[in-house]
Design a protein around this motif. Structure first.
Motif, short mmCIF file in Angstrom:
data_model
loop_
_atom_site.label_atom_id
_atom_site.label_comp_id
_atom_site.label_asym_id
_atom_site.label_seq_id
_atom_site.Cartn_x
_atom_site.Cartn_y
_atom_site.Cartn_z
N MET A 95 30.07 43.50 51.02
CA MET A 95 31.36 44.07 50.68
C MET A 95 31.16 45.19 49.65
SD MET A 95 34.56 41.66 49.86
CE MET A 95 34.90 40.45 51.08
N SER A 96 31.86 46.27 49.86
CA SER A 96 31.73 47.37 48.92
C SER A 96 32.61 47.12 47.70
CB SER A 96 32.13 48.69 49.58
OG SER A 96 33.53 48.73 49.77
N LEU A 97 32.35 47.87 46.66
CA LEU A 97 33.09 47.71 45.41
C LEU A 97 34.57 48.05 45.61
CD1 LEU A 97 32.65 46.96 42.46
CD2 LEU A 97 32.23 49.37 41.99
N LEU A 98 34.86 49.04 46.46
CA LEU A 98 36.24 49.42 46.73
C LEU A 98 36.99 48.29 47.43
CD1 LEU A 98 38.39 51.61 46.62
CD2 LEU A 98 37.55 52.43 48.83
N GLN A 99 36.33 47.63 48.35
CA GLN A 99 36.97 46.50 49.04
C GLN A 99 37.23 45.35 48.09
OE1 GLN A 99 34.23 45.73 52.19
NE2 GLN A 99 35.25 47.13 53.63
N VAL A 100 36.31 45.10 47.20
CA VAL A 100 36.50 44.04 46.21
C VAL A 100 37.67 44.39 45.31
CG1 VAL A 100 35.45 42.90 44.21
CG2 VAL A 100 34.10 43.29 46.27
N PHE A 101 37.78 45.66 44.90
CA PHE A 101 38.88 46.09 44.05
C PHE A 101 40.22 45.95 44.78
CE2 PHE A 101 41.65 49.45 42.34
CZ PHE A 101 41.71 49.05 41.02
N ARG A 102 40.25 46.31 46.05
CA ARG A 102 41.49 46.21 46.82
C ARG A 102 41.91 44.76 47.05
NH1 ARG A 102 40.72 50.81 51.48
NH2 ARG A 102 41.11 52.61 50.12
N ASN A 103 40.96 43.85 47.06
CA ASN A 103 41.29 42.44 47.28
C ASN A 103 41.85 41.77 46.03
OD1 ASN A 103 40.56 42.46 49.97
ND2 ASN A 103 38.45 41.84 49.55
N LEU A 104 41.78 42.43 44.88
CA LEU A 104 42.34 41.85 43.66
C LEU A 104 43.86 41.88 43.72
CD1 LEU A 104 40.06 43.54 40.98
CD2 LEU A 104 39.91 41.19 41.81
N SER A 105 44.47 41.02 42.95
CA SER A 105 45.94 41.03 42.90
C SER A 105 46.41 42.28 42.17
CB SER A 105 46.45 39.78 42.17
OG SER A 105 46.11 39.84 40.81
N PRO A 106 47.65 42.72 42.41
CA PRO A 106 48.14 43.95 41.77
C PRO A 106 48.07 43.91 40.25
CG PRO A 106 49.61 43.33 43.55
CD PRO A 106 48.61 42.22 43.39
N LYS A 107 48.39 42.78 39.65
CA LYS A 107 48.33 42.67 38.19
C LYS A 107 46.89 42.83 37.69
CE LYS A 107 52.40 39.89 37.25
NZ LYS A 107 52.92 38.66 36.64
N THR A 108 45.96 42.25 38.41
CA THR A 108 44.55 42.35 38.02
C THR A 108 44.07 43.79 38.17
OG1 THR A 108 44.24 40.09 38.79
CG2 THR A 108 42.27 41.40 38.39
N ARG A 109 44.49 44.47 39.25
CA ARG A 109 44.11 45.87 39.44
C ARG A 109 44.65 46.74 38.31
NH1 ARG A 109 45.71 47.56 45.34
NH2 ARG A 109 46.56 45.48 45.50
N ILE A 110 45.88 46.49 37.89
CA ILE A 110 46.45 47.24 36.77
C ILE A 110 45.64 46.97 35.51
CG2 ILE A 110 48.45 47.41 35.23
CD1 ILE A 110 50.22 47.01 37.69
N GLY A 111 45.27 45.73 35.28
CA GLY A 111 44.46 45.38 34.11
C GLY A 111 43.11 46.07 34.12
N VAL A 112 42.46 46.08 35.28
CA VAL A 112 41.15 46.74 35.40
C VAL A 112 41.31 48.24 35.17
CG1 VAL A 112 39.32 47.32 37.03
CG2 VAL A 112 40.15 44.97 36.89
N GLY A 113 42.34 48.84 35.74
CA GLY A 113 42.58 50.27 35.56
C GLY A 113 42.84 50.63 34.11
N LEU A 114 43.69 49.85 33.44
CA LEU A 114 43.97 50.11 32.03
C LEU A 114 42.72 49.89 31.17
CD1 LEU A 114 47.53 48.58 31.63
CD2 LEU A 114 46.89 51.00 31.68
N GLY A 115 41.92 48.90 31.53
CA GLY A 115 40.68 48.67 30.79
C GLY A 115 39.72 49.85 30.92
N LEU A 116 39.63 50.42 32.13
CA LEU A 116 38.76 51.58 32.32
C LEU A 116 39.29 52.80 31.55
CD1 LEU A 116 37.91 51.28 36.11
CD2 LEU A 116 36.37 50.94 34.18
N LEU A 117 40.61 52.97 31.53
CA LEU A 117 41.19 54.06 30.76
C LEU A 117 40.91 53.89 29.26
CD1 LEU A 117 44.62 54.62 32.53
CD2 LEU A 117 42.70 56.19 32.44
#
Length: 82
Positions: free
Chosen positions: A1-23
């Motif tokens: 599985m690619s990293l993009l697929q793993v990121f897309r499989n996360l829940s929306p709240k988790t994706r927002i958290g990961v995005g804010l963490g990277l920012l």
């Protein structure tokens, strides 16, 4: 599985958290890198002098209005070489 697929499989709240963490990580990195550059990589007077020695020097030469200019233009601005 690619990293993009793993990121897309996360829940929306988790994706927002990961995005804010990277920012936040990027913002902190930008702030700390400026301070570290000022503190550890400040050029000495010797460095500045050596850089000035390596810099190219520009000499301004005025173009003569005589017949030896060789650019094919007359003094009145026309472009008719004789």
């Amino acid at each position: 599985m690619s990293l993009l697929q793993v990121f897309r499989n996360l829940s929306p709240k988790t994706r927002i958290g990961v995005g804010l963490g990277l920012l936040a990580w990027g913002f902190v990195g930008l702030q700390l890198s400026d301070r570290a550059e000022e503190r550890y990589f400040k050029p000495t007077e010797e460095d500045v002098a050596a850089l000035r020695e390596l810099a190219p020097r520009i000499t301004v030469v005025e173009r003569g209005s005589g017949s030896g200019s060789g650019n094919g233009q007359k003094t009145d601005g026309t472009n008719n070489p004789e």
